[in-house]
Design a protein around this motif. Sequence first.
Motif, PDB file in Angstrom:
ATOM      1  N   THR A   1       0.848  -1.184   0.000  1.00 46.00           N
ATOM      2  CA  THR A   1       0.000   0.000   0.000  1.00 46.00           C
ATOM      3  C   THR A   1       0.888   1.240   0.000  1.00 46.00           C
ATOM      4  O   THR A   1       2.084   1.160   0.316  1.00 46.00           O
ATOM      5  CB  THR A   1      -0.904   0.025   1.231  1.00 46.00           C
ATOM      6  OG1 THR A   1      -0.088   0.210   2.404  1.00 46.00           O
ATOM      7  CG2 THR A   1      -1.703  -1.276   1.362  1.00 46.00           C
TER       8      THR A   1
ATOM      9  N   ARG B   1      -1.064   8.847  -4.584  1.00 47.54           N
ATOM     10  CA  ARG B   1      -0.853   8.483  -3.176  1.00 47.54           C
ATOM     11  C   ARG B   1       0.564   7.954  -2.964  1.00 47.54           C
ATOM     12  O   ARG B   1       1.212   8.276  -1.958  1.00 47.54           O
ATOM     13  CB  ARG B   1      -1.891   7.447  -2.742  1.00 47.54           C
ATOM     14  CG  ARG B   1      -3.319   7.987  -2.619  1.00 47.54           C
ATOM     15  CD  ARG B   1      -4.283   6.868  -2.278  1.00 47.54           C
ATOM     16  NE  ARG B   1      -3.930   6.229  -1.005  1.00 47.54           N
ATOM     17  CZ  ARG B   1      -4.330   5.017  -0.641  1.00 47.54           C
ATOM     18  NH1 ARG B   1      -5.079   4.298  -1.472  1.00 47.54           N
ATOM     19  NH2 ARG B   1      -3.964   4.508   0.520  1.00 47.54           N
ATOM     20  N   TYR B   2       1.051   7.141  -3.897  1.00 43.45           N
ATOM     21  CA  TYR B   2       2.433   6.693  -3.790  1.00 43.45           C
ATOM     22  C   TYR B   2       3.402   7.871  -3.882  1.00 43.45           C
ATOM     23  O   TYR B   2       4.416   7.920  -3.171  1.00 43.45           O
ATOM     24  CB  TYR B   2       2.751   5.689  -4.902  1.00 43.45           C
ATOM     25  CG  TYR B   2       2.233   4.296  -4.656  1.00 43.45           C
ATOM     26  CD1 TYR B   2       2.689   3.536  -3.582  1.00 43.45           C
ATOM     27  CD2 TYR B   2       1.302   3.716  -5.515  1.00 43.45           C
ATOM     28  CE1 TYR B   2       2.220   2.248  -3.366  1.00 43.45           C
ATOM     29  CE2 TYR B   2       0.828   2.425  -5.303  1.00 43.45           C
ATOM     30  CZ  TYR B   2       1.291   1.700  -4.236  1.00 43.45           C
ATOM     31  OH  TYR B   2       0.830   0.429  -4.024  1.00 43.45           O
TER      32      TYR B   2
ATOM     33  N   GLY C   1       5.795   4.014   1.840  1.00 42.19           N
ATOM     34  CA  GLY C   1       6.469   5.109   2.532  1.00 42.19           C
ATOM     35  C   GLY C   1       7.339   4.606   3.669  1.00 42.19           C
ATOM     36  O   GLY C   1       8.474   5.078   3.866  1.00 42.19           O
ATOM     37  N   LEU C   2       6.839   3.639   4.432  1.00 41.59           N
ATOM     38  CA  LEU C   2       7.641   3.037   5.499  1.00 41.59           C
ATOM     39  C   LEU C   2       8.849   2.310   4.909  1.00 41.59           C
ATOM     40  O   LEU C   2       9.945   2.334   5.484  1.00 41.59           O
ATOM     41  CB  LEU C   2       6.787   2.067   6.312  1.00 41.59           C
ATOM     42  CG  LEU C   2       5.683   2.692   7.169  1.00 41.59           C
ATOM     43  CD1 LEU C   2       4.818   1.596   7.795  1.00 41.59           C
ATOM     44  CD2 LEU C   2       6.279   3.580   8.267  1.00 41.59           C
TER      45      LEU C   2
ATOM     46  N   ASP D   1       1.023   3.627   2.182  1.00 41.14           N
ATOM     47  CA  ASP D   1       1.590   3.816   3.523  1.00 41.14           C
ATOM     48  C   ASP D   1       2.750   2.859   3.763  1.00 41.14           C
ATOM     49  O   ASP D   1       3.792   3.248   4.321  1.00 41.14           O
ATOM     50  CB  ASP D   1       0.517   3.611   4.587  1.00 41.14           C
ATOM     51  CG  ASP D   1      -0.500   4.744   4.621  1.00 41.14           C
ATOM     52  OD1 ASP D   1      -0.196   5.833   4.081  1.00 41.14           O
ATOM     53  OD2 ASP D   1      -1.591   4.547   5.190  1.00 41.14           O
ATOM     54  N   GLU D   2       2.591   1.609   3.335  1.00 41.05           N
ATOM     55  CA  GLU D   2       3.671   0.632   3.497  1.00 41.05           C
ATOM     56  C   GLU D   2       4.878   1.008   2.649  1.00 41.05           C
ATOM     57  O   GLU D   2       6.030   0.833   3.080  1.00 41.05           O
ATOM     58  CB  GLU D   2       3.173  -0.758   3.115  1.00 41.05           C
ATOM     59  CG  GLU D   2       2.145  -1.331   4.086  1.00 41.05           C
ATOM     60  CD  GLU D   2       1.484  -2.586   3.558  1.00 41.05           C
ATOM     61  OE1 GLU D   2       0.989  -3.379   4.387  1.00 41.05           O
ATOM     62  OE2 GLU D   2       1.454  -2.771   2.322  1.00 41.05           O
TER      63      GLU D   2
ATOM     64  N   ALA E   1       3.819   9.540  -0.780  1.00 37.62           N
ATOM     65  CA  ALA E   1       4.616   8.742   0.157  1.00 37.62           C
ATOM     66  C   ALA E   1       6.103   8.750  -0.194  1.00 37.62           C
ATOM     67  O   ALA E   1       6.911   8.148   0.523  1.00 37.62           O
ATOM     68  CB  ALA E   1       4.106   7.295   0.184  1.00 37.62           C
TER      69      ALA E   1
END
Length: 295
Positions: A187, A259-260, A192-193, A189-190, A263
């Motif tokens: 995802t 969205r990516y 970005g982490l 969010d993942e 991130a």
Amino acid sequence: MKLRIGVGLGPRDPADPATFGQLVDHMERIGVDSLWLPDLIGGDLPDPLVGIGYAAGRTERLKLGSGVTVLPGRNPVAVAKELATLAALAPRRILPVFGVQHATARERPLFPIPGPRGEVMDEALTLVRLLLADEDVTFEGKYYACEGVTVRPRPTRPLDLWLGGSGPKSLRRVGRLADGWLGAALTPDEAGLGRRAIEAAAAEAGRGIDDDHYGMSLVVAFDGVTGRDFGALRRQRPDVDIADLVPSGWAATRALIRRYADAGLSKFVVRPAAPPRSWTAFLDEFAAELLPLEK
């Protein structure tokens, strides 16, 4: 950061040289940034490095990537020679991405390795990097060794070597040894982490990775995510709704890419979930729907 969006081909996409060549020519003509070929013995497409060489001879601008080439089980000296040759024939257009193991379990035994896969990967990648950058390379590792080896033709500039993978060990490996990252099945969010984990590993190793060297491979559905099984992806990510990983249609793809980008990712490889009825129509839609995001 400028976004760059390429097209990935899948295991059942055209292998006929005439059809494959037409796809390559059309991508060059309409301004697609890059073409990516998978590393699958049982797929219909050509070997990625051979296919890249064929496509490079037909084009002048199109970038060409392997997404991804599995390094353990291959001779790193031979891999360095192949990449150096491609880089000399098509300067600044070759985008190698390496992986640790083949996606299909039945193909992994075809590439025997001399030790634990992660250790072999680290050593092979280190040797490939040395051979592409230096002359008279002498290397004595646990699994590979060479003495006074110089790979020619020399690349006009150092090749950026990217890695795939998304697990903690894979992300640390990117930070320690690679120049970029092409993730998948994460995802935003993942992802970005993942970027932050890579940056931390790179800082710990006393090195850095360019801000625009983080990317994601995306599978796009055009018959809805409920219209296909996506069994392998569901087994890989049982914790995530498939709709959060596989956009359905162009509008959803644009939204997910944004969205990516938020991130911290800027490179994307987009592949249709199933071979389109018309690749020419797909590429024309791709150019109209996604290439404006690059501006």
